[in-house]
Design a protein around this motif. Structure first.
Motif, short mmCIF file in Angstrom:
data_model
loop_
_atom_site.label_atom_id
_atom_site.label_comp_id
_atom_site.label_asym_id
_atom_site.label_seq_id
_atom_site.Cartn_x
_atom_site.Cartn_y
_atom_site.Cartn_z
N ARG A 15 0.98 -1.30 0.07
CA ARG A 15 -0.09 -0.16 0.21
C ARG A 15 0.92 1.27 -0.09
O ARG A 15 2.05 1.11 0.55
CB ARG A 15 -0.93 -0.03 1.18
CG ARG A 15 -1.90 -1.22 1.22
CD ARG A 15 -2.67 -1.31 2.71
NE ARG A 15 -3.09 -2.45 2.73
CZ ARG A 15 -4.30 -3.10 2.43
NH1 ARG A 15 -4.83 -2.38 1.63
NH2 ARG A 15 -4.84 -4.28 2.47
N LEU A 16 0.19 2.15 -0.53
CA LEU A 16 1.07 3.67 -0.61
C LEU A 16 1.53 3.82 0.90
O LEU A 16 2.50 4.27 1.17
CB LEU A 16 0.22 4.75 -1.13
CG LEU A 16 0.96 6.06 -1.32
CD1 LEU A 16 2.33 6.04 -1.92
CD2 LEU A 16 0.28 7.23 -1.96
N PHE A 17 0.57 3.71 1.83
CA PHE A 17 0.89 3.98 3.39
C PHE A 17 0.90 2.75 3.98
O PHE A 17 -0.05 2.00 4.11
CB PHE A 17 -0.07 4.91 4.04
CG PHE A 17 -0.30 6.19 3.28
CD1 PHE A 17 0.48 7.35 3.56
CD2 PHE A 17 -1.21 6.58 2.18
CE1 PHE A 17 0.68 8.38 2.77
CE2 PHE A 17 -1.31 7.66 1.64
CZ PHE A 17 -0.71 8.74 1.97
N VAL A 129 -11.12 6.54 -4.38
CA VAL A 129 -10.48 5.52 -3.54
C VAL A 129 -9.13 6.03 -3.13
O VAL A 129 -8.48 5.28 -2.00
CB VAL A 129 -10.42 3.86 -4.21
CG1 VAL A 129 -11.56 3.68 -4.44
CG2 VAL A 129 -9.26 4.13 -5.20
N THR A 130 -8.28 7.02 -3.48
CA THR A 130 -7.01 7.52 -3.12
C THR A 130 -6.97 9.00 -2.62
O THR A 130 -6.06 9.08 -1.94
CB THR A 130 -6.05 7.35 -4.28
OG1 THR A 130 -6.48 8.45 -5.29
CG2 THR A 130 -5.98 6.21 -4.82
N ASP A 140 -5.70 10.15 3.50
CA ASP A 140 -6.75 10.19 2.73
C ASP A 140 -7.20 8.96 1.69
O ASP A 140 -6.07 8.29 1.26
CB ASP A 140 -6.83 11.42 1.46
CG ASP A 140 -6.93 12.54 2.21
OD1 ASP A 140 -7.56 12.68 3.67
OD2 ASP A 140 -6.50 13.80 1.91
N GLY A 141 -8.23 8.71 1.38
CA GLY A 141 -8.52 7.70 0.55
C GLY A 141 -8.78 6.19 1.32
O GLY A 141 -8.65 6.19 2.50
N LEU A 142 -8.72 5.15 0.67
CA LEU A 142 -8.75 3.80 1.40
C LEU A 142 -7.69 3.03 1.51
O LEU A 142 -7.68 1.69 2.15
CB LEU A 142 -9.83 2.98 0.39
CG LEU A 142 -11.16 3.38 0.09
CD1 LEU A 142 -11.95 2.41 -0.61
CD2 LEU A 142 -11.79 3.86 1.49
N ASN A 143 -6.50 3.49 0.80
CA ASN A 143 -5.09 3.15 1.00
C ASN A 143 -5.08 1.61 0.41
O ASN A 143 -4.71 0.45 1.22
CB ASN A 143 -4.65 2.96 2.50
CG ASN A 143 -2.95 2.77 2.71
OD1 ASN A 143 -2.35 3.31 1.52
ND2 ASN A 143 -2.71 2.22 3.64
N LEU A 144 -5.94 1.34 -0.61
CA LEU A 144 -5.80 -0.10 -1.21
C LEU A 144 -4.44 -0.45 -1.62
O LEU A 144 -3.51 0.16 -1.93
CB LEU A 144 -6.73 0.18 -2.42
CG LEU A 144 -8.22 0.54 -2.08
CD1 LEU A 144 -9.09 0.59 -3.37
CD2 LEU A 144 -8.90 -0.60 -0.99
N THR A 145 -4.50 -1.84 -1.86
CA THR A 145 -3.27 -2.56 -2.46
C THR A 145 -2.88 -1.96 -3.75
O THR A 145 -3.48 -1.58 -4.62
CB THR A 145 -3.22 -4.11 -2.41
OG1 THR A 145 -4.10 -4.58 -3.33
CG2 THR A 145 -3.38 -4.44 -0.84
N ARG A 173 2.75 9.36 -7.89
CA ARG A 173 2.92 9.07 -6.61
C ARG A 173 3.23 7.77 -6.38
O ARG A 173 4.11 7.32 -5.56
CB ARG A 173 1.89 9.54 -5.76
CG ARG A 173 1.33 11.10 -5.64
CD ARG A 173 0.39 11.28 -4.73
NE ARG A 173 0.36 11.23 -3.28
CZ ARG A 173 -0.34 10.82 -2.62
NH1 ARG A 173 -1.51 10.99 -2.80
NH2 ARG A 173 -0.16 10.65 -1.15
N HIS A 174 2.56 6.83 -7.18
CA HIS A 174 2.39 5.27 -6.84
C HIS A 174 2.37 4.84 -8.38
O HIS A 174 1.15 4.50 -8.57
CB HIS A 174 1.16 5.15 -6.03
CG HIS A 174 1.37 3.72 -5.38
ND1 HIS A 174 0.17 3.45 -4.72
CD2 HIS A 174 2.25 2.72 -5.39
CE1 HIS A 174 0.57 2.21 -4.31
NE2 HIS A 174 1.78 1.74 -4.75
N ASP A 175 3.32 4.30 -8.87
CA ASP A 175 3.45 4.03 -10.41
C ASP A 175 2.60 2.77 -10.54
O ASP A 175 3.03 1.59 -9.98
CB ASP A 175 5.02 3.47 -10.77
CG ASP A 175 5.15 3.23 -12.21
OD1 ASP A 175 4.06 3.64 -12.95
OD2 ASP A 175 6.20 2.96 -12.66
N LEU A 176 1.45 2.77 -11.05
CA LEU A 176 0.73 1.67 -11.46
C LEU A 176 0.93 1.01 -12.76
O LEU A 176 0.30 0.16 -13.05
CB LEU A 176 -0.76 2.22 -11.53
CG LEU A 176 -1.20 2.71 -10.35
CD1 LEU A 176 -2.82 3.03 -10.38
CD2 LEU A 176 -1.12 1.89 -8.83
#
Length: 397
Positions: A15-17, A129-130, A140-145, A173-176
């Motif tokens: 997760r990002l966090f 969701v983010t 903030d968001g749901l901190n999904l995987t 921020r979070h390379d998908l």
């Protein structure tokens, strides 16, 4: 037994966090549960699938559609040896970004947001969701995987060309890895969406009497389904007959996806989930024959259901509502609710940032709330004018 190319929750990219994981739920189970408990998911109850929300309790909404997609997705994923929890999480989240009034509302917002970077419902789902779900103490968001976010972002395939700003903002921020295909689980969610809406739009169109059972019985795939029912149950009650035929239509689509996907996977021989992402093509597909027949069904629905004369009138009415609300909030952001005004205070007059806040607010509205706010703030006609316009079919397919 889970296949070697299935997404393994023990090997999640995280997760990002960072947070402590549950002792009794996998990371993907937690993602699914967070989506179900999200405010945006509950609002799908009152968002258009085909019929404007006020028109009847039996018609599908975005919520019931998402549940049906999740059910189909779990069935296909289980048969293919994939991770069912991840598949269901993506399936349940795939429509979170839709604004009120279905694709009609999206078209209106896309036009209004053109000077400010545009609007895209898949990118909006990522934004929800983010960022926009604001309930947790630490983020903030749901901190999904990563895997669930990847699936939401690119379940329809790699994101090519200009990336929608809302998706680009998070991806920085979070390379998908937007240039690759998604996992097989996400691909199953995408095809399950097609299976679900092609089936239930026929159900709803029949219920609304937009076309007849006899017309459906002459169409590809459906003709065989009706013939089988008539052979097995001669003289069956009208309503039971069409239900049995549509059950079989649904089964044909699911079985076709499973058969073709199994063949694709056998040919590729993937050993890990990355092999699916790097395959260069979708692994989860319809056969060419069924896809060709489905195009005939979809063309029929487009003309007979999504573009019926009273549909066009309803589209005109609700499009104008969105077109009225957007400039009103741009000119008078003090009309936004208190929690949204705090965001406005932080942007120091930036018009693009303001437009994106207004777009987020309108996109989050349910059909009912958008109609009520239009009536309250602009002395609009409210539900009465829609009730007078006939069934409000605003989906575009």
């Amino acid at each position: 037994m889970r296949a070697s190319y299935a997404s393994d929750p023990a090997l999640t990219r995280g997760r990002l966090f960072p947070e402590e994981e549950s002792h009794f739920r996998s990371p993907f189970q937690r993602d699914r549960d967070r989506i179900i408990h999200a405010s945006a998911f509950r609002r799908l109850k009152h968002k258009t699938q085909v019929f404007v929300e006020h028109e009847g309790d039996y018609y599908r909404t975005r919520l019931t559609h998402s549940i049906e997609v999740g059910q189909v997705a779990r069935t296909i994923a289980g048969t293919l040896g994939l991770n069912q929890e991840l598949t269901e999480a993506v399936a349940l989240a795939h429509d979170l970004g839709h604004p009120p009034f279905g694709h009609t509302g999206e078209d209106a917002l896309e036009e209004l947001m053109a000077p400010y970077g545009g609007f895209d419902h898949n990118a909006q789902a990522i934004r929800i969701v983010t960022k926009l779900e604001r309930h947790y103490a630490e983020w903030d968001g749901l901190n999904l995987t990563w895997e669930t976010l990847e699936g939401i972002a690119k379940h329809n395939g790699p994101v090519e060309g200009e990336i929608p700003w809302a998706l680009a903002e998070y991806n920085a921020r979070h390379d998908l890895e937007l240039h690759t295909h998604a996992s097989a689980e996400a691909q199953v969610a995408a095809l399950s969406d097609d299976v679900a809406y092609n089936n239930h739009d026929l159900h709803d169109g029949l219920r609304a009497e937009l076309f007849s059972t006899d017309e459906l019985a002459e169409m590809p795939i459906l003709d065989t389904c009706f013939a089988e029912v008539d052979r097995k149950y001669p003289g069956l009650n009208y309503y039971r007959r069409r239900h049995e035929a549509l059950r079989r239509f649904f089964g044909v689509l699911v079985e076709d996806v499973i058969s073709v996907s199994q063949a694709n996977l056998k040919e590729l021989k993937p050993q890990r989930v990355e092999d699916i992402r790097e395959a260069g093509r979708m692994m989860v597909q319809f056969s060419p024959g069924v896809w060709k027949d489905l195009k005939v069904v979809r063309e029929f629905l487009f003309h007979r259901m999504y573009r019926a004369p009273d549909v066009v009138e309803t589209r005109r009415i609700v499009t104008q509502m969105v077109r009225d609300l957007f400039p009103l909030f741009m000119a008078q952001p003090e009309l936004l609710p208190k929690q949204w005004r705090k965001d406005v205070e932080e942007i120091a007059g930036d018009q693009t940032a303001l437009a994106r806040i207004v777009s987020d607010y309108i996109a989050g509205m349910t059909d009912r709330f958008a109609i009520q706010e239009h009536a309250r703030l602009l002395d609009g006609p409210g539900l009465d004018v829609l009730r007078g316009s006939g069934p409000g079919r605003v989906r575009q397919g």
